[in-house]
Design an enzyme around this catalytic site. Structure first.
Site, PDB file in Angstrom:
ATOM      1  N   CYS A 263      -4.209 -10.652   1.064  1.00  0.00           N
ATOM      2  CA  CYS A 263      -3.459 -11.230   2.170  1.00  0.00           C
ATOM      3  C   CYS A 263      -4.166 -11.169   3.607  1.00  0.00           C
ATOM      4  O   CYS A 263      -3.692 -11.839   4.360  1.00  0.00           O
ATOM      5  CB  CYS A 263      -2.193 -10.559   2.407  1.00  0.00           C
ATOM      6  SG  CYS A 263      -1.032 -10.831   1.275  1.00  0.00           S
ATOM      7  N   GLU A 395      -2.579 -16.667  -2.486  1.00  0.00           N
ATOM      8  CA  GLU A 395      -1.619 -16.709  -3.433  1.00  0.00           C
ATOM      9  C   GLU A 395      -0.457 -17.560  -2.769  1.00  0.00           C
ATOM     10  O   GLU A 395       0.405 -17.115  -2.896  1.00  0.00           O
ATOM     11  CB  GLU A 395      -1.235 -15.281  -3.772  1.00  0.00           C
ATOM     12  CG  GLU A 395      -0.441 -14.380  -2.795  1.00  0.00           C
ATOM     13  CD  GLU A 395      -0.377 -13.112  -3.318  1.00  0.00           C
ATOM     14  OE1 GLU A 395      -0.673 -12.540  -4.506  1.00  0.00           O
ATOM     15  OE2 GLU A 395      -0.001 -12.052  -2.539  1.00  0.00           O
TER      16      GLU A 395
END
Length: 676
Positions: A263, A395
Site C-alpha cells: 500500500c 491491488e
C-alpha cells in the site's frame, strides 16, 4: 497490501469465526476415505516427465516498509530524523538541559531552519551554545539504538560554524541509565558546509542506547545529516543494510524480490504515493515522506514513522542482485489506496505516471549514455540490473484500474516488448472485484496476475486445490501476498503460530503442484520490529539487537531451498493428495542436483505412516528428511526461544523401491533422495 481493511471489520470477524483448527477425524472433510492412526497410506511417484518446469521465481520475498522494516530495520541507520525533515522537525531529538523560558538555566537551544530552494533536504538544525553549563542534544533512535560490545559505529555529520568558537563536538553512546558506553569527537572547521566523520567503539551491549551530543566552546553552529551506522553491515557496505536481517533473506534463496510494497506504493493520497525518482541519487537529496502506516491503525499509532529513502530503488536493485533474485518493482498506476481516499489521477494527466515506468526500466537496464542509465552508473553500477518484470498498481480494482492498466501496458510493450508486466486482481481472492478484474485482464492477454489472500488457517488447507482448474493457456499467477490469520485480518492479536504455518505448508503443495500456472509466490508482510509493528503476523521479527524467523519463515525456507526444476506426480489411488486423510503432498525432480524431492504435510493430530512407491525411477536408497513440527498448534517462536519450532534433519534409508515414513502429527516433512 490490504491492511487498511477497517471497512471490512465485520467481514473479517465472520471469517475468523470459521477457524476450527486442524482436525483429527476418522473422515477428512475433503474425502470419504476412512483411516486409523495405525494404518499406512500408500502413495506412488510417477517419474514420467510432465513437461512442467518449476520457475526459478517460484518462491520469492515481498518487501514493504511496514512495521519499521526499512528505517529502524533493514536500513541500518540508527539516528531517527537525521536531517530534521519530519513534520515535527524535532521529533526524535531531545534537549534534556535546555530551558528557553529560564535564562538562568538555559545552556543553549536548537532551532530548525528551513532552506531556500527546492532541494529534497529542506531543513537543518542551528545550535546555539550559550555557556559552559553543558548544552546537550540527544537522539532516541528507533525505539532506542542497539549497540554491541566491541562493535564499531561510524559517525557522520554535516556542520557549518556561524559564530563564536565551538572547538569540538563530542558524541557519546549512552546506555538506558545514561552512562557513557562509547565516545568520540570531531573538530568542526569552516563556515561552509563540510562533512565530518569519526568512529565509536561500544564498551557494552545495550538494546536501548541513545546518541548524546555535547559541545566544547560557545557560539552558533549549523548541523545536518547526523548519522550513525554500524561498521559491520551487509557485504561491508558503508552506510548499508543490517547484516543479520539480510542474511535471513539470503537464507531463503529467493527467486525474486518484490518492492517497495504494498500500500505504500499507492499512498493514502496521490501526493503521498511512492515516487521512485525521489529515492535515487545523493542520500541527502532524497526527500523524505511520512510513512502511510504511521497512523493507519488506532491499535498501533506510530506518528514517528517516516521514510528517509536511505533504502531506495538503487538499493533495492542492489539487494536483488546480492540475493540472486529477480527484481520486481511495483509502481503507482495513478490510483491512491482505495481503502483510504481512492483518489484518481485524471486520464489526461496520466502521462507522467507512465513515463515514470518507462524511465524506471531505463534506470534499471539502460546504457550509461541514456539519461537514467547514467544516474544508475553515477551511483556506482554501470552494468544494467537486467530487470525483466514490472508491476502496474498494487491491488487496485474496478474499471478505473483496468482503464489505466491498458495505457501502461501499451506504452511499456511498445518500447520494451520483452518486459513482463504484472497486473493485479484486487485485494481479495474472490468476489465481484476479483471476478471483474480477472475477466478484463484475460481479455487484455495479461501475462501475470497478482492474487492476495489473508485468510484463516482452514481456508489455506481447503484451498490446496485452488489452482487445479485454472486455465493453463491464460495469465500466469503471482501469489503475491498471503499469510494465515490466526484471529482476523488486521487484528493486533494475530500470532505466527504453528497452525498458521502448517496450513500454509499444506496450501503451498497446491502452488507447487500447479507450477504450470503459478510462477511466483511470496508471504507478506516480511518483517516487523518488536516495538514498532503495525500489522501481524509477519515472517521475520527483530528488535534493535537480534532477529529470528517464525515457523512460517521455516516453511517458506524449506520450500525455497528445495524448489526443484521439474514437476512430477505423487498420487494416492491415482489422485493427487490434496487433503485426503489430512495429507498433502507434492514431488519435484531437481535436475541440477540430481535429486528427487517429496514434500509431505500431515495436518492430523496423530502420526501417520506412508509408504511411497518409487519403482518407476532409479533412486538411491539413502537420503535425508527435514521435518518441521510442534506439539501444540498455538506454539510460536520468540526472542527468548527463537528456534522453538525449527527444522530437524535426519538420515533416511529406503527399503528397495519403497520409502516408508512415519509422519509426525501436525508436521511438514521433506524427503530428499539422490537419483542414479
Amino acid at each position: 497490501m490490504v491492511k487498511s481493511v477497517l471497512k471490512f471489520v465485520l467481514w473479517t470477524i465472520v471469517i475468523a469465526g470459521s477457524v476450527s483448527g486442524c482436525k483429527d477425524t476418522s473422515t477428512n472433510e475433503n474425502t470419504d476415505t476412512e483411516y486409523s492412526a495405525g494404518s499406512t497410506t500408500d502413495l506412488k511417484v510417477d517419474f514420467k516427465d510432465t513437461g512442467i518446469k518449476i520457475q526459478p521465481t517460484m518462491y520469492g520475498v515481498f518487501f514493504e516498509d511496514i512495521n519499521f522494516a526499512a528505517d529502524g530495520g533493514l536500513y541500518a541507520e540508527m539516528v531517527k530524523n537525521r536531517s530534521f525533515e519530519f513534520t515535527l522537525p524535532k521529533m526524535g531529538w531531545l534537549e534534556p538541559n535546555s530551558d528557553r523560558h529560564n535564562l538562568n538555566t538555559n545552556s543553549g537551544f536548537m532551532t530548525v531552519i528551513k532552506r531556500k530552494g527546492t532541494t529534497g533536504n529542506h531543513n537543518y538544525a542551528r545550535v546555539e551554545v550559550k555557556n559552559d553549563q553543558g548544552y546537550v542534544l540527544e537522539n532516541e533512535g528507533f525505539r532506542g539504538m542497539g549497540v554491541k560490545q566491541d562493535a564499531k559505529y561510524n559517525i557522520s555529520v554535516k556542520a557549518a560554524k556561524q559564530s563564536g568558537n565551538i572547538q569540538e563536538i563530542h558524541f557519546q553512546l549512552v546506555d538506558s541509565n545514561g552512562e557513557a558506553i562509547g565516545e568520540t569527537m570531531i573538530e568542526p572547521k569552516g563556515t561552509e558546509w563540510n562533512t565530518f566523520t569519526s568512529q565509536i567503539t561500544a564498551s557494552k551491549t545495550e538494546k536501548k542506547a541513545k546518541l548524546k551530543i555535547m559541545f566544547k566552546g560557545t557560539g552558533v553552529i549549523d548541523l545536518d545529516m547526523i548519522s550513525l551506522f554500524p561498521e559491520d553491515t551487509w557485504k561491508g557496505r558503508k552506510n548499508g543494510l543490517r547484516k543479520d536481517l539480510v542474511q535471513l533473506l539470503a537464507d531463503l534463496n529467493p527467486g525474486f524480490l518484490r518492492f517497495p510494497g504494498g500500500c505504500i506504493v499507492e499512498g493514502r493520497t496521490l501526493a503521498r504515493r511512492y515516487q521512485w525518482k525521489k529515492t535515487v541519487g545523493p542520500m541527502e537529496d532524497r526527500e523524505i515522506l511520512v510513512n502511510r502506516w504511521n497512523t493507519e491503525f488506532d491499535h498501533r499509532p506510530t506518528p514517528d514513522y517516516y521514510q528517509s529513502f536511505g533504502l531506495g530503488f538503487f538499493e533495492y536493485f542492489q539487494l536483488s542482485e546480492d540475493l540472486g533474485a529477480e527484481p520486481l518493482p511495483i509502481l503507482s498506476c495513478g490510483i491512491a489506496c482505495q481503502f483510504n481516499t481512492g483518489e484518481l489521477v485524471p486520464m489526461e494527466e496520466l502521462d507522467p505516471y507512465v513515463q515514470d515506468a518507462l524511465d524506471l526500466i531505463e534506470f534499471a537496464n539502460g546504457a550509461v549514455d541514456t539519461p537514467w542509465g547514467r544516474v544508475r552508473s553515477d551511483m556506482g553500477h554501470p552494468e544494467p540490473f537486467n530487470m525483466k518484470y514490472i508491476g502496474v498498481g498494487n491491488e487496485q480494482w474496478g474499471p478505473a484500474y483496468i482503464e489505466r492498466y491498458k495505457v501502461f501496458a501499451k506504452a511499456i510493450k511498445s518500447k520494451y516488448p520483452d518486459m513482463i508486466i504484472v497486473s493485479g486482481s484486487g485485494p481479495f481472492p474472490e468476489g465481484d472485484y476479483f471476478d471483474y478484474g480477472w475477466e478484463e485482464l484475460k481479455k487484455l492477454d495479461a501475462e501475470i496476475v497478482d492474487e492476495h489472500y489473508y485468510k484463516p488457517p482452514q481456508w489455506f488447507r481447503d484451498n490446496a486445490t485452488r489452482y487445479d482448474e485454472y486455465d493453463r493457456s491464460g495469465p500466469k499467477i503471482f501469489a503475491g501476498e498471503y499469510a494465515a490469520q490466526s484471529v482476523a485480518i488486521a487484528s493486533p492479536d494475530n500470532k505466527n503460530n504453528w497452525e498458521c504455518a502448517l496450513s500454509e505448508a499444506a496450501f503451498m503443495t497446491g502452488l507447487e503442484r500447479n507450477a504450470e500456472v503459478v510462477h511466483l509466490s511470496s508471504y507478506a508482510p516480511l518483517m516487523a520490529h518488536e516495538e514498532g509493528w503495525q500489522w501481524t503476523p509477519d515472517l521475520i521479527w527483530f528488535n534493535n539487537l537480534t532477529s529470528y524467523g517464525t515457523p512460517n519463515y521455516h516453511v517458506q525456507k524449506m520450500y525455497s531451498t528445495n524448489p526443484g526444476t521439474d514437476l512430477l506426480k505423487i498420487t494416492k489411488d491415482g489422485k493427487a493428495l490434496t487433503g485426503q486423510e489430512n495429507l498433502y503432498a507434492t514431488v519435484v525432480k531437481d535436475s541440477n542436483k540430481n535429486k528427487l524431492i517429496i514434500k509431505l504435510v500431515n495436518t492430523s493430530d496423530k502420526a501417520q505412516n506412508v509408504s511411497i512407491d518409487l519403482s518407476g525411477g532409479d533412486v538411491k536408497s539413502k537420503g535425508k528428511t527435514l521435518t518441521l513440527t510442534s506439539p501444540e498448534l498455538s506454539d510460536v517462536n520468540s526472542f527468548e526461544k527463537p528456534d522453538n519450532i525449527s527444522p530437524v534433519e535426519a538420515e533416511f534409508n529406503s527399503e528397495g523401491h519403497q520409502a516408508q515414513l512415519n509422519l509426525a502429527a501436525q508436521s511438514f516433512t521433506i524427503l530428499s533422495l539422490e537419483l542414479n
